[in-house]
Design an enzyme around this catalytic site. Structure first.
Site, PDB file in Angstrom:
ATOM      1  NE  ARG A  43      -3.185   2.533   2.787  1.00 49.44           N
ATOM      2  CZ  ARG A  43      -3.303   3.266   3.890  1.00 49.44           C
ATOM      3  NH1 ARG A  43      -2.935   2.779   5.052  1.00 49.44           N
ATOM      4  NH2 ARG A  43      -3.808   4.469   3.838  1.00 49.44           N
ATOM      5  CG  HIS A  93      -0.905   8.996   3.682  1.00 46.98           C
ATOM      6  ND1 HIS A  93      -1.056   7.649   3.940  1.00 46.98           N
ATOM      7  CD2 HIS A  93      -0.434   9.529   4.837  1.00 46.98           C
ATOM      8  CE1 HIS A  93      -0.695   7.394   5.195  1.00 46.98           C
ATOM      9  NE2 HIS A  93      -0.309   8.514   5.759  1.00 46.98           N
ATOM     10  CD  GLU A 142      -4.309   7.641  10.016  1.00 43.39           C
ATOM     11  OE1 GLU A 142      -3.719   8.692  10.341  1.00 43.39           O
ATOM     12  OE2 GLU A 142      -3.941   6.518  10.374  1.00 43.39           O
ATOM     13  CG  ASN A 202      -5.017   3.392   8.859  1.00 41.44           C
ATOM     14  OD1 ASN A 202      -5.262   2.414   8.145  1.00 41.44           O
ATOM     15  ND2 ASN A 202      -4.622   4.557   8.373  1.00 41.44           N
ATOM     16  CE1 TYR A 218       0.718   2.593  13.523  1.00 41.96           C
ATOM     17  CE2 TYR A 218      -1.322   3.664  12.861  1.00 41.96           C
ATOM     18  CZ  TYR A 218      -0.072   3.157  12.540  1.00 41.96           C
ATOM     19  OH  TYR A 218       0.367   3.201  11.245  1.00 41.96           O
ATOM     20  CD  GLU A 277      -1.398   3.758   8.247  1.00 36.15           C
ATOM     21  OE1 GLU A 277      -1.022   4.189   9.361  1.00 36.15           O
ATOM     22  OE2 GLU A 277      -1.649   4.497   7.290  1.00 36.15           O
TER      23      GLU A 277
HETATM   24  C1  GBH Z   1      -0.700   6.863  10.847  1.00 38.93           C
HETATM   25  O1  GBH Z   1      -1.365   7.824  11.592  1.00 38.93           O
HETATM   26  C2  GBH Z   1      -0.360   7.482   9.510  1.00 38.93           C
HETATM   27  O2  GBH Z   1      -1.255   7.058   8.506  1.00 38.93           O
HETATM   28  C3  GBH Z   1       1.058   7.288   9.095  1.00 38.93           C
HETATM   29  O3  GBH Z   1       1.365   8.181   8.083  1.00 38.93           O
HETATM   30  C4  GBH Z   1       1.956   7.446  10.286  1.00 38.93           C
HETATM   31  O4  GBH Z   1       3.302   7.379   9.940  1.00 38.93           O
HETATM   32  C5  GBH Z   1       1.628   6.355  11.268  1.00 38.93           C
HETATM   33  O5  GBH Z   1       0.297   6.414  11.644  1.00 38.93           O
HETATM   34  C6  GBH Z   1       2.426   6.425  12.562  1.00 38.93           C
HETATM   35  O6  GBH Z   1       2.149   7.610  13.223  1.00 38.93           O
HETATM   36  O7  GBH Z   1       4.052  13.376  17.092  1.00 38.93           O
HETATM   37  O8  GBH Z   1       2.465  14.776  18.252  1.00 38.93           O
HETATM   38  O9  GBH Z   1       2.905  15.130  15.936  1.00 38.93           O
HETATM   39  C7  GBH Z   1      -1.728   7.448  12.901  1.00 38.93           C
HETATM   40  C8  GBH Z   1      -1.919   8.662  13.723  1.00 38.93           C
HETATM   41  C9  GBH Z   1      -0.301  10.311  13.174  1.00 38.93           C
HETATM   42  C10 GBH Z   1      -0.906   9.807  15.441  1.00 38.93           C
HETATM   43  C11 GBH Z   1       0.849  11.136  13.666  1.00 38.93           C
HETATM   44  C12 GBH Z   1       0.244  10.628  15.919  1.00 38.93           C
HETATM   45  C13 GBH Z   1       1.764  12.407  15.394  1.00 38.93           C
HETATM   46  C14 GBH Z   1       1.510  13.105  16.655  1.00 38.93           C
HETATM   47  N1  GBH Z   1      -0.666   9.282  14.126  1.00 38.93           N
HETATM   48  N2  GBH Z   1       0.577  11.672  14.969  1.00 38.93           N
HETATM   49  S1  GBH Z   1       2.817  14.169  17.007  1.00 38.93           S
END
Ligand code: GBH
Length: 495
Positions: free
Chosen positions: A95, A140, A185, A325, A327, A397
């Site tokens: 992807r 994205h 997202e 997605n 986490y 994800e």
């Molecule tokens: C995904 O977002 C994204 O789709 C991907 O691009 C990203 O690399 C991956 O997760 C891992 O983060 O550090 O305070 O700026 C998930 C949501 C996006 C949540 C980035 C945290 C950064 C917060 N994440 N975000 S900060």
């Protein structure tokens, strides 16, 4: 041993060390990336400027290590190596996203870049030659700066700008690409960006923009879906939906249950109910709550802009599966009077008077926002089915960040534990989960964390001009997962 014996044997072994740890036949494994995070070549050929190009150049202090994605993994030049490592792992699919300004330098469809078009053609053809299915995310987060200057995602005209761009992308690649994500997202585009001001377009305006943006993103997704459905599906029969970032929210105490449901509706429901529910439109509890909040704040109308009847029907049903997605998780509690409430979706929800916390049992990672709670993924899937019925899911994800090193035991254990929960969802709860995507193929530009947070199955050496990619232990473990179609013991389990 031939392959089918090997699969049968390891399935047997899997049964022996736990409950049934085999994936259903046809289950697909892949890995993901995104254009701005890997490509580099930010101004190669006639590529236009995106909001991330602008943010990193004008506000380097917003990035942890003051780095940027000007070169990143240099996948603009090293795409053949990317295909090679995807193939080393044995991925069923890869992807990746298209950089809007590489295809349409001005953001508009009056001019299609030859070099941009050919870049993705070569990548798609190279993947297919190795038997890896390309999965494209059309957007994205790297909006053309020119469209941002016209208001970006809060200008309702973006619905047409995005769907024109999507039609160009379909016309170029839909003959070979069968799985599509329109927008990655919405909550990051609409909530985290405007609520913190630290995410491109670096505008802090948490009162109106997140809600206007949400409506426009949903309409843009829906129009693109309908273009595919009407103009391309009859010929190519692919699948398309949007991908949502879902944080699993649990109530801190019993008294927080109702508030937690409202928080779920604000994150998951706001971007899912209009698409996946039978009735369409905003989640009713959220719509009612936002009317009250808006009235209390003195507005004459809700800050969550209502959909018209036509808009409800335009958006409703614009999916072929649910792309999730996932986490991390949070605990939700009611804010104390005059308590400071952090920003949505990671720290709190001011409009809902909710504060988010971490459960002490969840271990922390190298990303400050990321706590590990494997059960969250299964509970999230169960909640989605309760809300929207027995739909087909695809995990688009999931993955862990570490600081460095090739012997990444934590990442192996993360994949093992989250995938076991996915299997429980399938085997115990009867959920239709049909695919899983590791974030990410190789270390890359992790937005505001720069190159400090490493999510890769492969390590990338960012100080070498060759951007050398090296296999981590987790890549070998993921390959074993794919080869055996099960969750094998981790190499560390016997230590
Ligand atoms: C995904 O977002 C994204 O789709 C991907 O691009 C990203 O690399 C991956 O997760 C891992 O983060 O550090 O305070 O700026 C998930 C949501 C996006 C949540 C980035 C945290 C950064 C917060 N994440 N975000 S900060």
């Amino acid at each position: 041993m031939n392959l089918s014996w090997q699969v049968a044997f390891s399935a047997l072994m899997a049964c022996a060390w736990g409950s049934d740890l085999t994936f259903p036949p046809g289950f697909k494994f892949g890995a993901a990336s995104a254009a701005y995070q890997i490509e580099g070549g930010w101004n190669a050929s006639d590529k236009g400027e995106s909001i991330w190009d602008r943010l990193v150049h004008e506000n380097p202090e917003m990035i942890g290590d003051r780095s940027n994605g000007d070169v990143a993994c240099d996948s603009y030049h090293l795409w053949q190596r990317d295909i090679e490592i995807a193939s080393e792992i044995g991925l069923h699919f890869y992807r990746f996203s298209i950089a809007w300004t590489r295809i349409l330098p001005t953001g508009f469809s009056d001019k299609i870049s030859e070099d941009g078009k050919n870049y993705y053609n070569r990548l798609i053809d190279g993947l297919l030659e190795k038997g890896i299915n390309p999965v494209i995310s059309i957007y994205h987060w790297d909006l053309p700066q020119q469209l941002q200057d016209l208001g970006g995602w809060v200008n309702p005209l973006i619905v047409d700008w995005f769907s024109d761009y999507a039609r160009v992308v379909f016309s170029l690649y839909a003959d070979r690409v069968k799985t599509w994500i329109t927008i990655n997202e919405p909550t990051m585009i609409c909530d985290e960006s405007y609520n913190t001001g630290f995410f491109a377009p670096a505008i802090l305006e948490p009162h109106i923009s997140p809600y206007v943006c949400a409506k426009n993103v949903l309409l843009a997704h829906a129009k693109a879906w309908r273009i595919y459905d009407e103009e391309y599906r009859p010929k190519y029969n692919g699948e398309i939906t949007l991908a949502n970032h879902l944080i699993w929210y649990e109530p801190l105490g019993e008294e927080d249950f109702e508030l937690t449901e409202l928080v779920r509706q604000n994150l998951v429901g706001r971007y899912s109910h209009p698409v996946y529910s039978k009735e369409g439109g905003w989640p009713p509890s959220l719509e009612k709550h936002m009317e009250e909040v808006s009235r209390r704040k003195g507005f004459q109308r809700s800050v969550l802009p209502p959909f018209t009847r036509e808009e409800i029907d335009l958006v409703k049903g614009t999916f072929d599966f649910y792309a999730m997605n996932h986490y991390t998780s949070r605990l939700v509690r009611k804010a104390e009077p005059s308590e400071h409430i952090g920003s949505f979706p990671l720290n709190g929800a001011p409009d809902l008077e909710a504060v988010f916390e971490k459960d002490p049992s969840w271990s922390i990672t190298t990303s400050h926002w990321f706590y590990i709670n494997p059960e969250g993924i299964r509970r999230q899937l169960a909640w989605l089915r309760k809300e929207y019925g027995d739909i087909k899911f695809w995990i688009t994800e999931n993955g862990l960040s570490t600081t460095s090193g090739l012997e990444d035991r934590e990442r192996i254990e993360f994949y093992r534990d989250y995938l076991k929960e996915v299997l429980l969802a399938i085997n115990e709860d009867g959920q239709k989960v049909t695919g899983y995507t590791a974030w990410t193929l190789m270390d890359n530009f992790e937005w505001n964390d720069g190159y400090n947070s490493k999510f890769g199955l492969y390590e990338v050496n960012f100080t070498s001009p060759m951007r050398t990619r090296r296999q981590r232990a987790s890549a070998r473990y993921y390959k074993q997962i794919i080869d055996t179609h099960s969750v094998p013991k981790s190499p560390y389990d016997d230590l």
